[in-house]
Enzyme design. Structure first.
Site, PDB file in Angstrom:
ATOM      1  N   HIS A 146      47.821  38.095  66.261  1.00 18.96           N
ATOM      2  CA  HIS A 146      46.388  37.864  66.352  1.00 18.96           C
ATOM      3  C   HIS A 146      46.092  36.555  67.080  1.00 18.96           C
ATOM      4  CE1 HIS A 146      47.113  40.547  62.952  1.00 18.96           C
ATOM      5  NE2 HIS A 146      45.890  41.009  63.102  1.00 18.96           N
ATOM      6  N   HIS A 184      45.780  36.258  59.050  1.00 16.92           N
ATOM      7  CA  HIS A 184      46.257  36.943  60.249  1.00 16.92           C
ATOM      8  C   HIS A 184      46.360  35.970  61.426  1.00 16.92           C
ATOM      9  CE1 HIS A 184      41.859  37.311  59.983  1.00 16.92           C
ATOM     10  NE2 HIS A 184      41.887  37.076  61.275  1.00 16.92           N
ATOM     11  N   PRO A 203      45.886  39.098  52.648  1.00 15.76           N
ATOM     12  CA  PRO A 203      44.945  39.932  51.894  1.00 15.76           C
ATOM     13  C   PRO A 203      43.609  39.182  51.849  1.00 15.76           C
ATOM     14  CG  PRO A 203      47.062  39.780  50.766  1.00 15.76           C
ATOM     15  CD  PRO A 203      47.064  38.742  51.857  1.00 15.76           C
ATOM     16  N   ASN A 255      32.521  33.661  64.326  1.00 17.49           N
ATOM     17  CA  ASN A 255      32.669  34.174  65.703  1.00 17.49           C
ATOM     18  C   ASN A 255      31.972  35.514  65.920  1.00 17.49           C
ATOM     19  OD1 ASN A 255      34.380  36.133  64.607  1.00 17.49           O
ATOM     20  ND2 ASN A 255      36.230  34.944  65.017  1.00 17.49           N
ATOM     21  N   ILE A 290      32.648  38.447  65.144  1.00 14.88           N
ATOM     22  CA  ILE A 290      33.495  39.578  65.558  1.00 14.88           C
ATOM     23  C   ILE A 290      34.397  39.975  64.392  1.00 14.88           C
ATOM     24  CG2 ILE A 290      35.469  40.214  67.046  1.00 14.88           C
ATOM     25  CD1 ILE A 290      32.887  40.140  68.610  1.00 14.88           C
ATOM     26  N   HIS A 335      41.304  40.031  69.001  1.00  9.21           N
ATOM     27  CA  HIS A 335      41.552  39.831  67.566  1.00  9.21           C
ATOM     28  C   HIS A 335      42.995  40.078  67.155  1.00  9.21           C
ATOM     29  CE1 HIS A 335      41.097  39.947  63.204  1.00  9.21           C
ATOM     30  NE2 HIS A 335      41.834  41.031  63.247  1.00  9.21           N
ATOM     31  N   GLU A 345      37.035  38.978  37.342  1.00  3.82           N
ATOM     32  CA  GLU A 345      38.466  39.143  37.094  1.00  3.82           C
ATOM     33  C   GLU A 345      39.302  38.741  38.302  1.00  3.82           C
ATOM     34  OE1 GLU A 345      36.205  41.602  36.807  1.00  3.82           O
ATOM     35  OE2 GLU A 345      35.978  41.813  34.636  1.00  3.82           O
ATOM     36  N   PHE A 353      41.403  46.388  33.239  1.00  3.71           N
ATOM     37  CA  PHE A 353      40.777  45.710  34.372  1.00  3.71           C
ATOM     38  C   PHE A 353      41.768  44.915  35.215  1.00  3.71           C
ATOM     39  CE2 PHE A 353      36.985  46.316  31.537  1.00  3.71           C
ATOM     40  CZ  PHE A 353      36.533  47.423  32.232  1.00  3.71           C
ATOM     41  N   HIS A 388      43.653  44.796  24.561  1.00  4.79           N
ATOM     42  CA  HIS A 388      43.092  46.144  24.448  1.00  4.79           C
ATOM     43  C   HIS A 388      43.931  47.090  25.317  1.00  4.79           C
ATOM     44  CE1 HIS A 388      40.057  43.472  22.919  1.00  4.79           C
ATOM     45  NE2 HIS A 388      39.293  44.455  22.507  1.00  4.79           N
ATOM     46  N   ASP A 406      35.357  52.516  23.124  1.00  6.87           N
ATOM     47  CA  ASP A 406      34.849  52.268  24.477  1.00  6.87           C
ATOM     48  C   ASP A 406      35.214  53.379  25.459  1.00  6.87           C
ATOM     49  OD1 ASP A 406      33.357  50.042  23.967  1.00  6.87           O
ATOM     50  OD2 ASP A 406      34.829  48.597  24.684  1.00  6.87           O
ATOM     51  N   HIS A 413      37.835  52.333  29.654  1.00 10.64           N
ATOM     52  CA  HIS A 413      38.371  51.072  29.138  1.00 10.64           C
ATOM     53  C   HIS A 413      39.780  51.215  28.573  1.00 10.64           C
ATOM     54  CE1 HIS A 413      34.310  49.809  29.795  1.00 10.64           C
ATOM     55  NE2 HIS A 413      34.476  48.647  29.213  1.00 10.64           N
ATOM     56  N   ARG A 415      44.295  45.493  20.612  1.00 15.45           N
ATOM     57  CA  ARG A 415      43.057  45.187  19.900  1.00 15.45           C
ATOM     58  C   ARG A 415      43.292  45.324  18.393  1.00 15.45           C
ATOM     59  NH1 ARG A 415      37.783  49.017  18.946  1.00 15.45           N
ATOM     60  NH2 ARG A 415      36.430  47.387  18.142  1.00 15.45           N
TER      61      ARG A 415
END
Lengths: 663, 663
Positions: A30, A70, A120, A187, A189, A261, A406, A432, A456, A464, A468, A515
């Site tokens: 890049h 990148h 990422p 930029n 883009i 790019h 989270e 989660f 949990h 729940d 969940h 739990r």
């Protein structure tokens, strides 16, 4: 110091030339971002960034995060030019090739000066928030003499468009992290083309709405860049600098377009760029005077560091500061008394509560921890040991109310761990982990000591319902390389797991906690420290061994019940508590074979019991073993009803075992 | 219509009473939100929402999404009160109990009128964005006569704090979805306590920065609520209504505190609330006149629907509209010609390119598809078949530039699929399923037909390195219940997989596709449609069968190479292409046993080959089989170098097989 413009132009062009050439040599990469941000980076690294290439691990260095990972050639060029031992020119020539430390995206474990692994999108900035928290906290603990640095981020539109950006800047704005500066490569883009294709957002207004100081500069005007950085330094809030740039700046025919790019410019355009930039050196060759200018800029920090070292040498808390930055636990740290107490006086508590009990001891002994929860403090039982909130008004606190964030929490924890001096832990519901899995993976890849307190952990969550209730989560986390997933069965194992997690220097841990209340399965008849081997024989068969029950967490006491029923029928059954498959897999063959002898299921049947997917349990039950689990989504009802519905009772399991034995 | 205030008060109190009572009876749940938002919900459902409880699946109904799904008693009360067949009072009494349609969180598959499953915070609102896109698109296709409705969302602070909110509202603002209204329960309370603990954001300013119309109202003042809803309806932009409310309103001692959020109020406080609200009925009993008022409000839509039905009956495109809303493919839809063409004229292309070739045929035959990518259009090869962008200026387009918003994209696709009339597909890199895993899980749980086009599915991605190379992803997705994960080996299988995915009425599909070119392994000697069985024998052993090679995707041609080498040494080897483990597991035993006979590995050795984790492959290789995979993170280098480094060559694999055969 302020360098003269003509020299800065040349210094920036050195970045451009190296970036073009390395991407061309790799035939992938890049070039657009490094070329576009070369001017901003030159001012930052040439005049502002506090670092010393001769001592990349200097504790009080500024942290620089290339969130737009990148554009890795930008940081590789900067590290090389300012005089870090690596990357060498040879390393740069091998950009993106096997064995080069110059990987496609910057990897913290390959190069000093790369503070974190990025690529990422959005996570680099979010980790920088954690670094900035760590800096303020350690400053509050050790004072300006030892801790007084800044965190700088270069981020692209992708980093800002990702959801995690919202969480990260919300946290940073709320905590008033004034030493954090984000240089946004504005930029206009993205990969698909103009940002107009996908967004109409007023990014500056959004940052302002979140408590940030916002300014802008012409990213190709050195004086204007300086003005913006000075503004950032002067403001007590975190700052966003919108650096208006031209992507691929210097490539006369392609600059300003997404063609620059993510692909090499090509020989022709590179030749044209050399002409535009008046850059006459051959690929990977640098004019000596430009190298000299860069090296001189790199030496800016040497004196500052020397002064810091003198201050540190005289500091009364030097040893403690060094211990913490080295990531060593205090020699006297121990959970032994706590565990002895539990053995003497067994408790029937949820493992989330057992975790709180362990944390109560840990947090009082270990000043290194910073805990928190994504708005589930009372459910995750993460606030323990008398720690106070870490707030914009008081950074000495050790508990962060992360809010319903989270992913932002997990990334901030990575940043704190990478900064050093802190062992972060944070909680949410196990299900989660899906919301922060990208950051859990980066904990593992970056080899950070982060402890995820995931409560949990099954249908035992109850009412729940399926959204969940984790089903696939335990197994899907176990397959992430370099991540420990521990599911303790009682208060003893929970304490042992905490101890193990805290002693990992180079890998993160997920603690999966219940739990619901669980009986204590370990007693004084057992050895201490058994969880360290990942799995152990909790109960040996009385009658001739026909069955090995392998269970985890809340299903271990159920396995004991099953074993009792089997023994009642004259069928000998071991119970193995599989606390952590990864640690078990690391044991030597004799230990593993002793626990799980490699004999035909017709002789000894292996049965796994875990209230989650059966996927993958064949590794431990063998092909013709029996895997008791749940391969559908859960349901909403009280926990006991669900355990019954999904067959998690001895009365439901034992007949299956006997059937199998007779089959 | 505008109801009189005294009656509205009573109607709202009916919601409060049912919510208190049901949570108390369940001894778990969340009374605070339903009680706080009862007044807003009463105006919305009593006067604004276009629906007909007698025909919950009326295509042109307004969509209502309770994004703050923990407040499920709000929607259960509303459905009951307005006259839906379910929930009955008996259902409400069994709130959160086994078998009740009134689950802890609203589940779209349990109750008509629940448009989507909510609970995982932020996703409801993000799905509503997809519903609003679907509405505008179908409006552009079929006109105001058939499609002319709104999408309403009730969201809490949690929904707004989650990262996905940023992605969702960015998309909605950019696409100018003026028929989308979000009613934010601005109660300044989260689970941990005051929102001040974790956020300092000016939410209204943030929404305004993202292209939204923003207004506010007193959430307990009916006239003010009406004024805000009218404002929302009049504005061409999506609207955020900040509804200033008191959580748990009506509970005199607890309202306004987080104590009302997630626990029963208790008998005493409920008694006090009854007094405060002047509510004299017993639990689960409702005064007849209040029920009458609600039922009358529920009948508001009957006439509108009758008029719509008359218009629909006369509409020239009625049949097509009904086909699409029913989710049926056109009878003539077929990829047969395309596949025949490939058999006649084999291609060596990446499966992402093969997917584009299939999409070129699909998108021309099937107006139902809306494609897109999270800013990787050229890499995911998702824009095909001449489809034009869907933009704020032209909703008839069928391609969405989602921007760098993986989670927002996935949730929007769920919303489109749930709305009906559309088959959404969207792409990113396979590794970034980690960024949208929460929504993929909800696709599966909600039984939506969404197709995830996940390219760059292994180390074959090459130079971008470990952050971009999936290792655990294939297996970790395969364990999500009700999700098909398909990894086709060539252009033929890719087309077959697309065909299978499009024909799934009630489950989503992940297509895992390569960056790199693959030879076509299927030829005219093979049957058509083989992928439908999940796995099939691509090549039968020539010599006596000693080995079965089970491979997926890019490793299938490698398995053929290995087989050829083995046969060269007189060792007979089958090659099985395992396109989709889930579909294979669904085949009858005779098919499965024929393909993978249950004999000892010493007689027939099973070998899996997949460039990802070996975790879980024992299910197909059996305990003493051989699993060729990668159990560490990847690296940055050209793909061929990586395949060599990680042992994915026939020369590296065949000796292991022979060793094992001899061992």
């Amino acid at each position: 110091m302020s360098l003269d413009t003509a020299r800065l132009v040349q210094m920036a062009n050195a970045i451009r030339a190296l970036s073009m050439d390395a991407v061309q040599a790799a035939n992938s990469g890049h070039p657009g971002m490094p070329m576009g941000m070369a001017d901003v980076a030159t001012v930052l690294w040439g005049e502002y960034l506090k670092h010393d290439p001769a001592a990349p691990d200097w504790a009080d260095r500024d942290r620089f995060v290339l969130s737009a990972g990148h554009g890795s050639m930008l940081i590789y060029a900067l590290l090389h030019l300012t005089g870090y031992a690596h990357p060498t020119i040879e390393d740069l020539r091998k950009f993106r090739k096997l064995g080069s430390p110059c990987a496609g995206h910057p990897e913290n474990f390959l190069l000093d000066g790369v503070e974190c692994t990025t690529g990422p999108l959005g996570q680099g900035l979010a980790m920088a928030v954690g670094m900035a928290i760590a800096e303020r906290h350690l400053n509050a603990c050790f004072g300006d003499e030892l801790v007084d640095h800044r965190t700088w981020v270069i981020a692209g539109d992708g980093c800002l468009m990702e959801g995690i950006n919202h969480e990260a800047i919300g946290l940073a704005g709320h905590l008033g992290l004034g030493r954090l500066t984000v240089l946004w490569d504005d930029n206009r883009i993205t990969i698909d083309g103009s940002t107009d294709l996908s967004t109409s957002e007023d990014i500056k207004a959004r940052y302002a709405a979140t408590g940030w100081h916002v300014t802008a500069c012409d990213g190709h005007d050195f004086a204007d860049i300086r003005r913006a950085l000075d503004e950032a330094a002067a403001d007590p809030r975190p700052t966003l600098v919108a650096c208006r740039t031209i992507i691929g700046k210097g490539a006369p025919n392609l600059q300003g377009t997404h063609a620059t790019h993510g692909a090499p410019l090509g020989d022709e355009e590179i030749a044209a760029s050399r002409e535009t930039l008046a850059w006459t050196s051959h690929p990977f060759e640098l004019p000596a005077e430009i190298v000299d200018d860069w090296r001189e800029a790199g030496r800016r920090g040497a004196d500052v560091r020397a002064q810091w070292s003198r201050r540190a040498a005289e500091h009364p808390r030097k040893a403690e500061f060094e211990r913490r930055m080295a990531g060593n636990l205090p020699a006297e740290f121990s959970l032994d008394d706590h565990i002895s107490g539990l053995l003497a006086d067994p408790v029937k508590v949820a493992t989330r509560k057992a975790s709180e009990m362990a944390l109560d001891v840990i947090n009082r002994q270990l000043p290194d921890t910073i805990g928190g929860s994504a708005d589930l403090t009372g459910s995750n039982n993460t606030k323990a040991g008398g720690i106070a909130p870490l707030t914009a008004q008081d950074y000495s606190g050790r508990y962060i109310y992360y809010g319903i964030r989270e992913f932002g929490m997990a990334a901030a924890m990575n940043g704190m761990a990478l900064h050093g001096g802190i062992i972060p832990y944070g909680g949410t519901f196990l299900v989660f982990t899906d919301y922060c899995r990208g950051a859990i993976r980066l904990s593992a890849l970056q080899q950070t000591r982060v402890v995820y307190v995931m409560t949990h952990d099954s249908i035992g969550l109850g009412e729940d319902g399926p959204t969940h209730q984790p089903i696939e989560h335990l197994q899907s986390l176990r397959m992430i390389p370099n991540l420990l997933v521990m599911r303790p069965a009682d208060a003893i194992e929970t304490a042992e797991c905490w101890d193990i997690a805290l002693r990992q220097h180079d890998r993160p841990t997920v603690l999966a906690l219940t739990r619901q209340n669980l009986p204590q399965v370990r007693s004084s008849t057992h050895d201490k420290g058994l969880s360290a081997r990942g799995a152990y024989r909790l109960k040996a068969a009385d009658a001739a061994r026909k069955v090995i029950l392998i269970a985890t967490g809340s299903e271990v006491h159920l396995a004991l019940e099953c074993a009792a029923q089997l023994e009642g029928q004259g069928i000998g059954a071991d119970v193995v508590s599989m606390v952590c498959t990864q640690l078990f897999d690391e044991q030597d063959r004799s230990y593993r074979d002793d626990l799980l002898p490699n004999v035909d299921p017709s002789q000894i049947l292996r049965v796994s019991i875990e209230a989650g997917t059966t996927f993958g349990w064949e590794r431990y039950t063998m092909t013709n073993g029996l895997a008791i689990g749940i391969d559908s989504f859960g349901a909403s009802a009280p926990a006991e009803d669900l355990f019954r519905k999904f067959g998690f009772t001895a009365d439901a399991i034992v007949p299956q075992i006997i059937n199998k034995l007779n089959g």
